[in-house]
Design an enzyme around this catalytic site. Structure first.
Site, PDB file in Angstrom:
ATOM      1  N   ASN A   1       0.867  -1.179   0.000  1.00  0.00           N
ATOM      2  CA  ASN A   1       0.000   0.000   0.000  1.00  0.00           C
ATOM      3  C   ASN A   1       0.901   1.225   0.000  1.00  0.00           C
ATOM      4  O   ASN A   1       1.531   1.531   1.005  1.00  0.00           O
ATOM      5  CB  ASN A   1      -0.890  -0.035   1.252  1.00  0.00           C
TER       6      ASN A   1
ATOM      7  N   LYS B   1       0.042   4.278  -0.273  1.00  0.00           N
ATOM      8  CA  LYS B   1      -0.624   5.437   0.362  1.00  0.00           C
ATOM      9  C   LYS B   1      -0.458   6.692  -0.502  1.00  0.00           C
ATOM     10  O   LYS B   1      -0.363   6.592  -1.726  1.00  0.00           O
ATOM     11  CB  LYS B   1      -0.087   5.638   1.784  1.00  0.00           C
TER      12      LYS B   1
ATOM     13  N   HIS C   1      -9.226   0.624   5.351  1.00  0.00           N
ATOM     14  CA  HIS C   1      -7.931   0.886   5.991  1.00  0.00           C
ATOM     15  C   HIS C   1      -8.126   1.800   7.199  1.00  0.00           C
ATOM     16  O   HIS C   1      -8.955   2.705   7.163  1.00  0.00           O
ATOM     17  CB  HIS C   1      -6.965   1.512   4.977  1.00  0.00           C
TER      18      HIS C   1
ATOM     19  N   GLU D   1      -6.548   4.236   8.246  1.00  0.00           N
ATOM     20  CA  GLU D   1      -6.400   5.679   7.961  1.00  0.00           C
ATOM     21  C   GLU D   1      -7.682   6.228   7.341  1.00  0.00           C
ATOM     22  O   GLU D   1      -8.056   7.377   7.601  1.00  0.00           O
ATOM     23  CB  GLU D   1      -5.178   5.904   7.052  1.00  0.00           C
TER      24      GLU D   1
ATOM     25  N   GLU E   1      -5.020  -5.501  10.743  1.00  0.00           N
ATOM     26  CA  GLU E   1      -4.009  -4.462  10.896  1.00  0.00           C
ATOM     27  C   GLU E   1      -4.212  -3.743  12.227  1.00  0.00           C
ATOM     28  O   GLU E   1      -4.987  -2.769  12.293  1.00  0.00           O
ATOM     29  CB  GLU E   1      -4.117  -3.453   9.755  1.00  0.00           C
TER      30      GLU E   1
ATOM     31  N   GLY F   1       2.705   1.832  10.796  1.00  0.00           N
ATOM     32  CA  GLY F   1       3.610   2.966  10.624  1.00  0.00           C
ATOM     33  C   GLY F   1       4.328   3.366  11.907  1.00  0.00           C
ATOM     34  O   GLY F   1       4.968   4.413  11.962  1.00  0.00           O
TER      35      GLY F   1
ATOM     36  N   SER G   1       3.814  -2.568  10.293  1.00  0.00           N
ATOM     37  CA  SER G   1       5.272  -2.557  10.432  1.00  0.00           C
ATOM     38  C   SER G   1       5.909  -3.894  10.072  1.00  0.00           C
ATOM     39  O   SER G   1       6.876  -4.329  10.712  1.00  0.00           O
ATOM     40  CB  SER G   1       5.679  -2.109  11.838  1.00  0.00           C
TER      41      SER G   1
HETATM   42  C1  PEP Z   1      -0.572  -0.204   6.277  1.00  0.00           C
HETATM   43  O1  PEP Z   1      -0.734   1.005   6.243  1.00  0.00           O
HETATM   44  O2  PEP Z   1      -1.430  -0.964   5.795  1.00  0.00           O
HETATM   45  C2  PEP Z   1       0.642  -0.713   6.901  1.00  0.00           C
HETATM   46  C3  PEP Z   1       0.678  -1.972   7.221  1.00  0.00           C
HETATM   47  O3  PEP Z   1       1.639   0.204   7.097  1.00  0.00           O
HETATM   48  P1  PEP Z   1       3.104  -0.098   7.703  1.00  0.00           P
HETATM   49  O4  PEP Z   1       3.605  -1.349   7.051  1.00  0.00           O
HETATM   50  O5  PEP Z   1       3.905   1.106   7.334  1.00  0.00           O
HETATM   51  O6  PEP Z   1       2.922  -0.255   9.167  1.00  0.00           O
END
Ligand code: PEP
Length: 249
Positions: A9, A11, A94, A96, A166, A172, A212
């Site tokens: 992703n 973003k 997601h 966000e 998630e 992040g 992460s």
């Molecule tokens: C995400 O935004 O779906 C995600 C997993 O981000 P990150 O890997 O940066 O934690």
């Protein structure tokens, strides 16, 4: 057998030339793998990304879409519009989108319906916040997010659904769920799907982990029996890191 999937992703990162540069770097590394590999560029770059990757093993997917087919929704993009630029899969829910754009379970149920009605595949995201985990409420939160957005569906719809657990506290932040925490939650998710839709649907459903995920931890997380791959944010912006994660299978 269920599919193993690694989806990046991107973003709101990468303009057109940066997208092309990242795609060139990815193409240099593609080799046959057991996993399905996907990348989600920002909407303005989908058509270019689709054309650059259409004869490769990397699928171009979208980060979001609206539930309406068309109409007075300034700034939004419909399923049909995504399909017209070659996109067949969309990430929905997601954290966000939920946190910054107020996407609710009801809205997500409508988005899921619109995607499925357009024969698209959905990567449906959900996950608890840190306070929920600290209070031991993570399973309730996750169960409600899944039930509210998906449990109106027929069992047959799940062939076009991929789940992505998630935990918000891991996205992040550099903090990753331990492989055991991921496995426990994924097994719980598979159980609630099995309780409503039966073992066949549950066992064929891919459940990805996101939060992460990096080259250093992917192998251990993906080795867990109920973890079928990853949704990758930050590490997907670097071709070496992304393929190190893909190759963790
Ligand atoms: C995400 O935004 O779906 C995600 C997993 O981000 P990150 O890997 O940066 O934690």
């Amino acid at each position: 057998m269920r599919k193993q999937i690694v989806a990046g992703n991107w973003k709101m990162n990468n303009d057109l030339s940066q997208t092309e540069a990242l795609i060139t770097a990815l193409k240099a590394q593609i080799k046959t793998t057991n996993a399905e590999v996907m990348v989600a560029p920002t909407a303005t770059n989908l058509w270019q990304a689709y054309n650059s990757l259409k004869n490769s093993e990397i699928e171009v997917i979208a980060q979001n879409m609206h539930f309406a087919e068309n109409g007075a929704y300034t700034g939004e993009i419909s399923a049909n519009m995504l399909k017209s630029v070659g996109v067949q899969t969309v990430i929905l829910g997601h954290s966000e989108r939920r946190a910054y754009f107020n996407e609710t379970d009801d809205m997500l149920a409508k988005k899921v319906d619109a995607a499925l009605a357009n024969n698209m595949r959905v990567i449906f995201c959900f996950g608890e916040e840190l306070a929920d985990r600290k209070s031991g409420n993570e399973e309730n939160i996750v169960e409600n997010q899944i039930k509210n957005a998906l449990f109106h569906l027929e069992a047959s719809a799940f062939k076009n659904i991929v789940l992505a657990y998630e935990p918000v506290w891991a996205i992040g932040t550099g903090e990753t769920a331990s492989p055991e925490q991921a496995q426990d939650m994924h097994a719980f998710i598979r159980k609630i799907i099995a309780n409503t839709y039966g073992n066949e649907v549950a066992n064929n459903l891919s459940i990805l982990y996101g939060g992460s995920c990096k080259p250093t931890n992917a192998k251990e997380i993906f080795s867990k029996p109920d973890v079928d791959g990853g949704l990758i944010g930050g590490a997907a912006l670097n071709a070496d890191d992304f393929f190190a994660i893909v190759n963790a299978f």
